[in-house]
Design an enzyme around this catalytic site. Structure first.
Site, PDB file in Angstrom:
ATOM      1  N   SER A 108       0.806   6.110   7.658  1.00 18.40           N
ATOM      2  CA  SER A 108       0.200   5.239   6.794  1.00 18.40           C
ATOM      3  C   SER A 108       0.752   3.912   7.358  1.00 18.40           C
ATOM      4  O   SER A 108       1.878   4.177   8.549  1.00 18.40           O
ATOM      5  CB  SER A 108       1.091   4.751   5.694  1.00 18.40           C
ATOM      6  OG  SER A 108       2.519   4.706   5.722  1.00 18.40           O
ATOM      7  N   GLN A 110       2.646   0.794   7.823  1.00 11.75           N
ATOM      8  CA  GLN A 110       4.097   0.392   6.238  1.00 11.75           C
ATOM      9  C   GLN A 110       5.001  -1.104   6.726  1.00 11.75           C
ATOM     10  O   GLN A 110       5.450  -0.603   7.836  1.00 11.75           O
ATOM     11  CB  GLN A 110       4.500   1.696   5.333  1.00 11.75           C
ATOM     12  CG  GLN A 110       5.159   2.317   6.452  1.00 11.75           C
ATOM     13  CD  GLN A 110       5.880   3.402   6.317  1.00 11.75           C
ATOM     14  OE1 GLN A 110       6.887   3.591   5.411  1.00 11.75           O
ATOM     15  NE2 GLN A 110       4.622   4.583   5.998  1.00 11.75           N
ATOM     16  N   HIS A 112       9.237  -2.173   4.900  1.00  6.53           N
ATOM     17  CA  HIS A 112       9.896  -1.821   3.726  1.00  6.53           C
ATOM     18  C   HIS A 112      10.515  -3.494   3.508  1.00  6.53           C
ATOM     19  O   HIS A 112      10.612  -4.081   4.430  1.00  6.53           O
ATOM     20  CB  HIS A 112      10.650  -1.352   3.766  1.00  6.53           C
ATOM     21  CG  HIS A 112      10.338   0.397   4.243  1.00  6.53           C
ATOM     22  ND1 HIS A 112       9.923   0.960   3.590  1.00  6.53           N
ATOM     23  CD2 HIS A 112      10.181   1.014   5.926  1.00  6.53           C
ATOM     24  CE1 HIS A 112       9.059   2.015   4.159  1.00  6.53           C
ATOM     25  NE2 HIS A 112       9.758   2.408   4.954  1.00  6.53           N
ATOM     26  N   LYS A 135      14.960  -0.485   2.302  1.00  4.89           N
ATOM     27  CA  LYS A 135      14.692   0.201   2.215  1.00  4.89           C
ATOM     28  C   LYS A 135      14.921   0.909   4.223  1.00  4.89           C
ATOM     29  O   LYS A 135      13.599   1.328   4.671  1.00  4.89           O
ATOM     30  CB  LYS A 135      13.414   0.908   1.621  1.00  4.89           C
ATOM     31  CG  LYS A 135      13.285   2.931   2.623  1.00  4.89           C
ATOM     32  CD  LYS A 135      11.587   3.248   1.447  1.00  4.89           C
ATOM     33  CE  LYS A 135      11.501   4.964   1.878  1.00  4.89           C
ATOM     34  NZ  LYS A 135      10.207   5.181   2.033  1.00  4.89           N
ATOM     35  N   GLU A 137      15.426   2.192   7.608  1.00  6.63           N
ATOM     36  CA  GLU A 137      15.152   3.532   8.535  1.00  6.63           C
ATOM     37  C   GLU A 137      15.802   3.810   9.531  1.00  6.63           C
ATOM     38  O   GLU A 137      15.760   2.650  10.236  1.00  6.63           O
ATOM     39  CB  GLU A 137      14.047   3.852   7.748  1.00  6.63           C
ATOM     40  CG  GLU A 137      12.900   4.013   6.372  1.00  6.63           C
ATOM     41  CD  GLU A 137      12.042   4.282   6.872  1.00  6.63           C
ATOM     42  OE1 GLU A 137      11.004   5.102   5.433  1.00  6.63           O
ATOM     43  OE2 GLU A 137      11.922   3.914   7.649  1.00  6.63           O
ATOM     44  N   HIS A 275       5.389  -0.120  10.985  1.00  5.98           N
ATOM     45  CA  HIS A 275       5.298   0.940  11.664  1.00  5.98           C
ATOM     46  C   HIS A 275       3.867   2.099  10.640  1.00  5.98           C
ATOM     47  O   HIS A 275       4.498   1.170  10.194  1.00  5.98           O
ATOM     48  CB  HIS A 275       7.087   1.156  11.819  1.00  5.98           C
ATOM     49  CG  HIS A 275       7.542   1.479   9.971  1.00  5.98           C
ATOM     50  ND1 HIS A 275       8.007   0.507   9.452  1.00  5.98           N
ATOM     51  CD2 HIS A 275       7.647   2.515   9.646  1.00  5.98           C
ATOM     52  CE1 HIS A 275       8.207   1.412   8.117  1.00  5.98           C
ATOM     53  NE2 HIS A 275       8.291   2.521   8.316  1.00  5.98           N
ATOM     54  N   ARG A 294       2.303  -0.625   1.763  1.00  4.96           N
ATOM     55  CA  ARG A 294       0.874   0.159   2.803  1.00  4.96           C
ATOM     56  C   ARG A 294      -0.122  -0.792   2.625  1.00  4.96           C
ATOM     57  O   ARG A 294      -0.516  -1.033   1.988  1.00  4.96           O
ATOM     58  CB  ARG A 294       1.043   1.538   2.104  1.00  4.96           C
ATOM     59  CG  ARG A 294       1.950   2.233   2.238  1.00  4.96           C
ATOM     60  CD  ARG A 294       1.461   3.758   1.966  1.00  4.96           C
ATOM     61  NE  ARG A 294       2.525   4.592   1.460  1.00  4.96           N
ATOM     62  CZ  ARG A 294       3.605   4.982   0.522  1.00  4.96           C
ATOM     63  NH1 ARG A 294       2.980   3.890  -0.448  1.00  4.96           N
ATOM     64  NH2 ARG A 294       4.643   5.388   0.385  1.00  4.96           N
ATOM     65  N   LYS A 300      -2.907   6.464  -0.624  1.00  2.00           N
ATOM     66  CA  LYS A 300      -2.345   5.731  -1.143  1.00  2.00           C
ATOM     67  C   LYS A 300      -2.208   4.353  -1.072  1.00  2.00           C
ATOM     68  O   LYS A 300      -3.361   3.835  -0.301  1.00  2.00           O
ATOM     69  CB  LYS A 300      -0.349   5.926  -1.223  1.00  2.00           C
ATOM     70  CG  LYS A 300       0.621   7.055  -1.183  1.00  2.00           C
ATOM     71  CD  LYS A 300       1.666   7.092   0.043  1.00  2.00           C
ATOM     72  CE  LYS A 300       2.123   9.070  -0.557  1.00  2.00           C
ATOM     73  NZ  LYS A 300       3.821   9.125  -0.325  1.00  2.00           N
TER      74      LYS A 300
END
Length: 422
Positions: A108, A110, A112, A135, A137, A275, A294, A300
């Site tokens: 995906s 996406q 955050h 979120k 990462e 990313h 996303r 999804k």
């Protein structure tokens, strides 16, 4: 005062369809290493190993004093295990989720949200954004790891607009010209880049599917004729299209940097950074959240408008996406990946073959320790008994608890440790 200790964990495996199958997956190999009796299905994807107290995959902790329980329940019973600073800062919760990912097909386009946007999205759409946390990462490669991260330098995007007419058709003449004229002015560039990306991502489906099919046909024909298709990023385009035919995300390769991390290299994915993961095995550590926006290369829920509004439109070269680790001045075996967020840090511990006794130093934070390579007998001052550790072993180590390793493997050990260094 509560006793705090180190305990083995049995961790959740997520079998998402994009994961590598059977023992091609690093996740599956670690599962077998940690439990030689584990049965691996050669046709089943082993996508993620979750090491933490996330409610969707709470680890089981092996504490002989009590009945089988989850790590989250155990922490609630022994909150001092977190360390006083972490306990107070994160309301008695473990603030991070530690993972291993084995990616076979793209995962995906996406980004955050930051905490402010996360709270807003959660309030409006709790079915899609289930909590109010950010979120961030950290991704650390275990094998050569391919991904997309951040917007390319404008000059690269302009070259693709010139050499890939199907891409240009989705962006449009006016937006492309605005981007070309913005070079040298960072504010204008960000504004123009947002317009270009948003126009492409918001195209009607029939329009972008027709252009994508035309592009795939052209690149396929050129490749069959022996022509160089690199000006269209042909190899990556065809790979993504084979995985997600007719998906607008296939065009994102002309906007986003293509990153290849070698083992030990890392990238940090802060709020609003576009990313995607494409292929490979990695360690991942993140704040405890499920908030992902996303807009492509996924089956999804997609939220194109939110993604286009939230992104950082700051073009930068691929080299800027590598996140450096720092050698611990007090321990030559430790490299620290310390991102600009309070929720987590990751330490790589590489013990050479010449060292047979090694102490994992105490820190004022609960830790999760993953053994990647090597065998040892582990002891701690408060442990009820010695713990045999091997490839795939996962340990929960309470705050201010050291761990002594008597290493039995001839080639040393490699471990990763997630903690919260406030």
């Amino acid at each position: 005062m509560e006793e705090v200790r180190a305990f083995p964990l049995t961790c959740a495996v997520q079998n998402y369809a994009w994961g590598k199958v059977g023992l091609k997956s690093e996740v599956a190999k670690l599962v077998v290493g940690g439990d030689p009796l584990a049965v691996i299905d050669d046709n089943k994807p082993y996508a993620e190993l979750w090491m933490g107290a996330h409610p969707k995959g709470d680890a089981q902790i092996k504490d002989n004093r009590i009945a089988q329980t989850t790590l989250g329940q155990w922490i609630a019973h022994y909150p001092a295990c977190l360390g006083s600073k972490v306990k107070d800062a994160f309301q008695g919760q473990l603030p991070f989720l530690f993972k291993v990912l084995s990616v076979n097909t793209a995962l995906s386009i996406q980004a955050h949200p930051n905490k402010e946007l996360a709270a807003s999205l959660h309030a409006q759409f709790p079915e899609h954004y289930p909590d109010n946390n950010h979120k961030p990462e950290m991704t650390i490669a275990l094998t050569p790891f391919q991904g997309l991260c951040g917007f390319r330098p404008v000059e690269e995007i302009l070259r693709y607009l010139k050499s890939v007419p199907e891409f240009h058709a989705l962006v449009g003449d006016e937006a492309a010209e605005e981007l070309r004229c913005s070079v040298g002015d960072n504010v204008r560039t960000s504004r123009a880049l947002k317009r270009c990306f948003s126009r492409m991502m918001s195209c009607e489906k029939k329009v972008f599917v027709d252009e994508l099919n035309e592009l795939v046909k052209r690149v396929t024909d050129e490749g069959a004729a022996g022509k160089d298709t690199s000006s269209s990023n042909g190899d990556l385009l065809l790979r993504l299209h084979s995985q997600y035919p007719g998906d607008i995300g296939c065009f994102s390769i002309y906007f986003l940097n293509y990153v290849v991390l070698e083992p030990g290299q890392a990238m940090f994915l802060g709020a609003n950074e576009p990313h995607a993961y494409l292929y490979g095995d990695c360690i991942e550590c993140m704040a405890c959240s499920d908030n992902t926006v996303r807009a492509g290369l996924t089956r999804k829920y997609i939220d194109v408008n939110t993604l286009c509004e939230m992104l950082n439109y700051n073009p930068a070269p691929v080299s800027s996406k590598l996140f450096p680790c720092v050698q611990d001045p007090s321990d030559p075996c430790v490299a620290l990946y310390d991102p600009p967020v309070p929720d987590f840090s990751v330490l790589k511990i590489q013990v050479p073959a010449s060292v047979k006794e090694y102490t994992v130093a105490a820190v004022d934070s609960a830790s999760i320790l993953l053994v990647i390579e090597g065998d040892a007998m582990a002891t701690s001052p408060a442990a009820l008994s010695d713990i045999t550790v091997r490839r795939g072993t996962v340990l929960f180590v309470s705050a201010n608890e050291s761990l002594s390793l008597h290493i039995t493997s001839p080639s040393g050990m490699t471990l990763f440790r997630a903690c919260c260094l406030l």
